[in-house]
Design a protein around this motif. Structure first.
Motif, PDB file in Angstrom:
ATOM      1  N   PHE A  65      39.295  75.234  90.143  1.00 34.00           N
ATOM      2  CA  PHE A  65      40.581  74.501  89.361  1.00 34.00           C
ATOM      3  C   PHE A  65      40.896  73.240  90.203  1.00 34.00           C
ATOM      4  CE2 PHE A  65      42.815  78.825  88.232  1.00 34.00           C
ATOM      5  CZ  PHE A  65      41.763  79.403  87.499  1.00 34.00           C
ATOM      6  N   ARG A  66      40.151  72.843  91.285  1.00 32.31           N
ATOM      7  CA  ARG A  66      40.423  71.669  91.833  1.00 32.31           C
ATOM      8  C   ARG A  66      39.970  70.753  90.907  1.00 32.31           C
ATOM      9  NH1 ARG A  66      41.663  70.031  96.883  1.00 32.31           N
ATOM     10  NH2 ARG A  66      43.375  71.007  97.981  1.00 32.31           N
ATOM     11  N   ALA A  67      38.648  70.828  90.236  1.00 29.36           N
ATOM     12  CA  ALA A  67      38.259  69.817  89.452  1.00 29.36           C
ATOM     13  C   ALA A  67      38.486  70.143  87.917  1.00 29.36           C
ATOM     14  CB  ALA A  67      36.426  70.077  89.744  1.00 29.36           C
ATOM     15  N   ARG A  68      39.608  71.025  87.712  1.00 24.41           N
ATOM     16  CA  ARG A  68      39.920  71.210  86.420  1.00 24.41           C
ATOM     17  C   ARG A  68      38.632  71.976  85.657  1.00 24.41           C
ATOM     18  NH1 ARG A  68      45.068  69.313  85.228  1.00 24.41           N
ATOM     19  NH2 ARG A  68      45.714  67.688  86.515  1.00 24.41           N
ATOM     20  N   LEU A  69      37.908  72.608  86.058  1.00 18.53           N
ATOM     21  CA  LEU A  69      37.176  73.752  85.477  1.00 18.53           C
ATOM     22  C   LEU A  69      37.515  75.181  85.875  1.00 18.53           C
ATOM     23  CD1 LEU A  69      34.298  74.098  84.288  1.00 18.53           C
ATOM     24  CD2 LEU A  69      33.361  74.449  86.540  1.00 18.53           C
ATOM     25  N   TYR A  70      38.176  75.706  84.658  1.00 22.04           N
ATOM     26  CA  TYR A  70      39.157  76.587  84.848  1.00 22.04           C
ATOM     27  C   TYR A  70      38.126  77.999  84.585  1.00 22.04           C
ATOM     28  CZ  TYR A  70      42.909  73.485  84.537  1.00 22.04           C
ATOM     29  OH  TYR A  70      43.745  72.546  84.753  1.00 22.04           O
ATOM     30  N   ASN A  71      37.677  78.452  85.742  1.00 22.96           N
ATOM     31  CA  ASN A  71      36.827  79.546  85.934  1.00 22.96           C
ATOM     32  C   ASN A  71      37.441  80.937  85.856  1.00 22.96           C
ATOM     33  OD1 ASN A  71      34.384  81.365  86.412  1.00 22.96           O
ATOM     34  ND2 ASN A  71      34.596  80.937  88.545  1.00 22.96           N
ATOM     35  N   ILE A  72      37.320  81.584  84.732  1.00 19.99           N
ATOM     36  CA  ILE A  72      38.165  82.718  84.413  1.00 19.99           C
ATOM     37  C   ILE A  72      36.972  83.870  84.556  1.00 19.99           C
ATOM     38  CG2 ILE A  72      39.809  84.235  83.158  1.00 19.99           C
ATOM     39  CD1 ILE A  72      40.711  81.473  84.133  1.00 19.99           C
ATOM     40  N   LEU A  79      30.391  69.418  75.892  1.00 18.86           N
ATOM     41  CA  LEU A  79      30.261  69.363  74.385  1.00 18.86           C
ATOM     42  C   LEU A  79      31.732  69.605  73.675  1.00 18.86           C
ATOM     43  CD1 LEU A  79      26.806  71.221  74.002  1.00 18.86           C
ATOM     44  CD2 LEU A  79      27.331  68.928  74.146  1.00 18.86           C
ATOM     45  N   GLY A  80      32.804  69.988  74.482  1.00 18.51           N
ATOM     46  CA  GLY A  80      33.996  70.242  73.728  1.00 18.51           C
ATOM     47  C   GLY A  80      34.221  71.910  73.876  1.00 18.51           C
ATOM     48  N   VAL A  81      33.451  72.540  74.284  1.00 19.93           N
ATOM     49  CA  VAL A  81      33.723  74.003  74.212  1.00 19.93           C
ATOM     50  C   VAL A  81      34.667  74.376  75.498  1.00 19.93           C
ATOM     51  CG1 VAL A  81      32.740  76.451  74.238  1.00 19.93           C
ATOM     52  CG2 VAL A  81      31.354  74.596  73.139  1.00 19.93           C
ATOM     53  N   ASP A  82      35.648  75.303  75.049  1.00 22.35           N
ATOM     54  CA  ASP A  82      36.767  75.609  76.108  1.00 22.35           C
ATOM     55  C   ASP A  82      35.995  76.614  77.213  1.00 22.35           C
ATOM     56  OD1 ASP A  82      38.926  76.375  77.608  1.00 22.35           O
ATOM     57  OD2 ASP A  82      40.257  76.709  75.976  1.00 22.35           O
ATOM     58  N   GLU A  83      36.087  76.297  78.469  1.00 21.46           N
ATOM     59  CA  GLU A  83      35.587  77.311  79.489  1.00 21.46           C
ATOM     60  C   GLU A  83      36.315  78.353  79.865  1.00 21.46           C
ATOM     61  OE1 GLU A  83      37.869  74.212  82.040  1.00 21.46           O
ATOM     62  OE2 GLU A  83      36.755  74.495  80.116  1.00 21.46           O
ATOM     63  N   VAL A  84      37.556  78.545  79.573  1.00 23.69           N
ATOM     64  CA  VAL A  84      38.300  79.432  79.504  1.00 23.69           C
ATOM     65  C   VAL A  84      37.900  80.639  78.715  1.00 23.69           C
ATOM     66  CG1 VAL A  84      40.779  80.209  79.077  1.00 23.69           C
ATOM     67  CG2 VAL A  84      40.417  78.236  80.328  1.00 23.69           C
ATOM     68  N   VAL A  85      37.663  80.265  77.331  1.00 25.29           N
ATOM     69  CA  VAL A  85      36.993  81.005  76.470  1.00 25.29           C
ATOM     70  C   VAL A  85      35.934  81.842  76.801  1.00 25.29           C
ATOM     71  CG1 VAL A  85      36.480  81.904  74.244  1.00 25.29           C
ATOM     72  CG2 VAL A  85      38.609  80.352  74.794  1.00 25.29           C
ATOM     73  N   THR A  86      34.889  80.831  77.369  1.00 26.03           N
ATOM     74  CA  THR A  86      33.445  81.191  77.425  1.00 26.03           C
ATOM     75  C   THR A  86      33.170  81.784  78.889  1.00 26.03           C
ATOM     76  OG1 THR A  86      33.038  79.125  78.537  1.00 26.03           O
ATOM     77  CG2 THR A  86      32.312  79.311  76.077  1.00 26.03           C
ATOM     78  N   LEU A 100      35.802  83.764  80.191  1.00 26.30           N
ATOM     79  CA  LEU A 100      36.656  85.054  80.021  1.00 26.30           C
ATOM     80  C   LEU A 100      35.452  86.101  79.114  1.00 26.30           C
ATOM     81  CD1 LEU A 100      39.171  86.986  80.244  1.00 26.30           C
ATOM     82  CD2 LEU A 100      39.850  85.874  78.129  1.00 26.30           C
ATOM     83  N   LEU A 101      34.821  85.525  78.226  1.00 26.55           N
ATOM     84  CA  LEU A 101      34.098  86.554  77.296  1.00 26.55           C
ATOM     85  C   LEU A 101      32.741  86.972  78.053  1.00 26.55           C
ATOM     86  CD1 LEU A 101      34.336  84.820  73.789  1.00 26.55           C
ATOM     87  CD2 LEU A 101      35.467  86.616  74.647  1.00 26.55           C
ATOM     88  N   ILE A 148      30.424  90.625  78.634  1.00 27.42           N
ATOM     89  CA  ILE A 148      29.186  90.573  78.417  1.00 27.42           C
ATOM     90  C   ILE A 148      28.404  91.083  79.843  1.00 27.42           C
ATOM     91  CG2 ILE A 148      26.952  89.080  77.937  1.00 27.42           C
ATOM     92  CD1 ILE A 148      28.894  87.352  76.253  1.00 27.42           C
ATOM     93  N   VAL A 149      28.866  90.537  80.847  1.00 25.27           N
ATOM     94  CA  VAL A 149      28.064  90.896  82.154  1.00 25.27           C
ATOM     95  C   VAL A 149      28.112  92.461  82.327  1.00 25.27           C
ATOM     96  CG1 VAL A 149      27.984  90.720  84.651  1.00 25.27           C
ATOM     97  CG2 VAL A 149      28.108  88.539  83.108  1.00 25.27           C
TER      98      VAL A 149
END
Length: 352
Positions: A79-86, A143-150, A152-153, A157-158
């Motif tokens: 989050f510090r780097a605005r990479l929202y890892n959910i 590439l513009g894909v929202d990391e919150v969605v990827t 989370l989904l 899958i895991v």
């Protein structure tokens, strides 16, 4: 009503924000406790006693806090780097299953290796599994894909992949049909830190990593780049910083910490992987990181607080008949209250 950005948040407000968020959370959830027909004061006293009121309570809280520290650090640095890892929950399970695949000697892996060599291989496998799981969403973000969605989904899958492994090639044949993995070797399990308790040496490792991450963010060039990209990525790129590479490094660090949480939970407490091994440590890590205002050292205190709530809720439920799910409500309300408190440290409300 209008929001006006503050020139610079005061230190007093930054310190008061988490305390205010906790106070508001307890006030709001007290309404639910009263609705359940329980005395609010006694319920909260039992919650506190159940989490911190005895040697057993404290050791159980510290045991729960260990994976929360690691997932909290994973969320904080991302989050510090605005990479929202959910996706820390999925990364935790990926690390856990990778740890068992190596440390459990499943399929004959590493049968000839000495424990001193097999142990670092197990940790490397767990951290690599978590890191690689977040690397994909980090690259897709460019590439513009929202990391919150990827991210989370990827959790689902895991978990489905782990379920297939536990019912298939990694199923323990001695589990009488129960879906669980083979157990780690005894030599791969973590030692007890406190006798007659479940607290293990993974707690020491988590505390050391919190200090190490704080030093990384505070005193190194990489830490400065992470903070700069998080503050303003366009300005950082204009200044010549490799924003894409910084995002990749953050993804690797964050995913590795979450994967390590899975390895530590397996080696220190569970000793094998099941689908209910984690009661949501990956999601609770986000709450921990937000309560700590993304500060690595604050993550430790926030993790102990959240773990105490989760442990104390069981005692409170048995004594006054309040559902144990009140703990999840408290943690969720704390996240919302902390988000509002964080906003108020950055903006002031103007009435016109």
């Amino acid at each position: 009503m209008q929001l006006e950005r503050r020139a610079e948040p005061s230190r007093t407000m930054l310190l008061a924000a988490p305390l205010g968020a906790i106070a508001v959370t307890l006030l709001v959830t007290s309404l639910l406790v009263a609705w359940a027909g329980a005395p609010v004061g006694r319920a909260y006293a039992l919650l506190l006693e159940g989490g911190f009121g005895s040697r057993f309570a404290i050791t159980e809280t510290l045991t729960r806090a260990t994976p929360l520290i690691l997932t909290g650090l994973a969320a904080a640095v991302a989050f510090r780097a605005r990479l929202y890892n959910i996706g820390a929950e999925g990364q935790l399970y990926a690390g856990a299953i990778a740890a068992v695949a190596v440390g459990g000697l499943h399929g004959g892996v590493g049968l000839e290796l000495h424990p001193w060599l097999l142990w670092p291989l197990m940790i490397a496998a767990a951290t690599a599994a978590g890191a690689l799981l977040l690397l994909g969403p980090a690259l897709m973000k460019r590439l513009g894909v929202d990391e919150v969605v990827t991210t989370l989904l990827l959790n689902f899958i895991v978990l489905l992949a782990v379920s297939a492994l536990l019912d298939g090639p990694m199923k323990d044949p001695s589990a009488l049909g129960w879906p669980q993995s083979v157990a780690l070797q005894d030599t791969m399990q973590l030692d007890r830190l406190i006798e007659r308790s479940r607290v293990h040496t993974g707690l020491v490792a988590a505390l050391a990593l919190a200090v190490a991450l704080w030093a990384l963010l505070r005193f190194t060039t990489t830490g400065f780049e992470i903070r700069a990209v998080g503050a303003n990525a366009r300005a950082a790129a204009f200044a010549g910083m490799p924003v894409g590479w910084v995002t990749v490094k953050v993804a690797l660090i964050s995913g590795a910490l979450a994967g390590l949480a899975g390895a530590v939970e397996v080696a220190g407490r569970a000793h094998y992987v099941t689908l209910d091994m984690s009661p949501g440590y990956g999601y609770s890590g986000i709450v921990v990181a937000m309560l700590a205002m993304l500060h690595p050292l604050g993550v430790v205190a926030a993790a102990v607080f959240v773990a105490g709530i989760l442990v104390g809720a069981d005692s409170m439920s048995r004594a006054v008949g309040v559902p144990t799910y009140i703990a999840d409500v408290i943690v969720s309300a704390a996240l919302i209250a902390m988000l509002v408190a964080t906003m108020l440290t950055q903006y002031r409300v103007r009435w016109r």
